[in-house]
Design a protein around this motif. Structure first.
Motif, PDB file in Angstrom:
ATOM      1  N   LYS A 179       0.680  -1.298  -0.014  1.00 25.85           N
ATOM      2  CA  LYS A 179       0.150  -0.009   0.131  1.00 25.85           C
ATOM      3  C   LYS A 179       1.048   1.108   0.019  1.00 25.85           C
ATOM      4  N   ASP A 180       1.984   1.413   0.812  1.00 29.41           N
ATOM      5  CA  ASP A 180       2.753   2.533   0.882  1.00 29.41           C
ATOM      6  C   ASP A 180       3.516   2.410  -0.421  1.00 29.41           C
ATOM      7  N   ALA A 181       4.002   1.597  -0.939  1.00 23.20           N
ATOM      8  CA  ALA A 181       4.741   1.497  -2.417  1.00 23.20           C
ATOM      9  C   ALA A 181       3.768   2.206  -3.192  1.00 23.20           C
ATOM     10  N   SER A 182       2.425   1.862  -3.416  1.00 26.77           N
ATOM     11  CA  SER A 182       1.377   2.171  -4.169  1.00 26.77           C
ATOM     12  C   SER A 182       1.024   3.614  -4.057  1.00 26.77           C
ATOM     13  N   LEU A 183       1.118   4.302  -2.757  1.00 26.28           N
ATOM     14  CA  LEU A 183       0.799   5.639  -2.789  1.00 26.28           C
ATOM     15  C   LEU A 183       1.977   6.498  -3.271  1.00 26.28           C
ATOM     16  N   GLU A 184       3.152   6.163  -3.008  1.00 25.70           N
ATOM     17  CA  GLU A 184       4.317   6.475  -3.401  1.00 25.70           C
ATOM     18  C   GLU A 184       4.302   6.631  -4.738  1.00 25.70           C
TER      19      GLU A 184
END
Length: 99
Positions: free
Chosen positions: A67-72
């Motif tokens: 999820k964090d990688a996708s937001l980034e």
């Protein structure tokens, strides 16, 4: 070298460092194969020194939850002008909704 420069600038964009418009323009210059002007080079160096490079190194070296990688990735796409702010908000909401 140009790929490293682009990666570094994208790291700055992803961490919210610097002026996104100026950084996107520098990326476009590098992509065309033209040399960047000294003032842009110094600007990038100063941004890296101000953050001591730690944020960017962590972005590239530390595995993150999906999820964090996708937001980034969304933030980078927004900063590069690939998506609009409205698209960003819709996609961010979809990613952050509780399942």
């Amino acid at each position: 070298m140009s790929e490293d420069m682009i990666k570094t600038i994208k790291g700055l964009l992803a961490t919210g460092k610097g002026n996104p418009k100026r950084l996107r323009e520098i990326i476009e210059t590098v992509k065309t194969g033209e040399p960047i002007v000294m003032s842009d080079y110094r600007y990038i160096e100063n941004l890296l020194e101000a953050s001591n490079g730690t944020d960017i190194e962590q972005t590239q070296a530390t595995p993150r939850p999906k999820k964090d990688a996708s937001l980034e990735l969304l933030r980078v796409r927004l900063a590069e002008g690939q998506i609009s702010i409205e698209e960003f908000r819709v996609l961010k909401k979809a990613l952050t909704e509780e399942e």
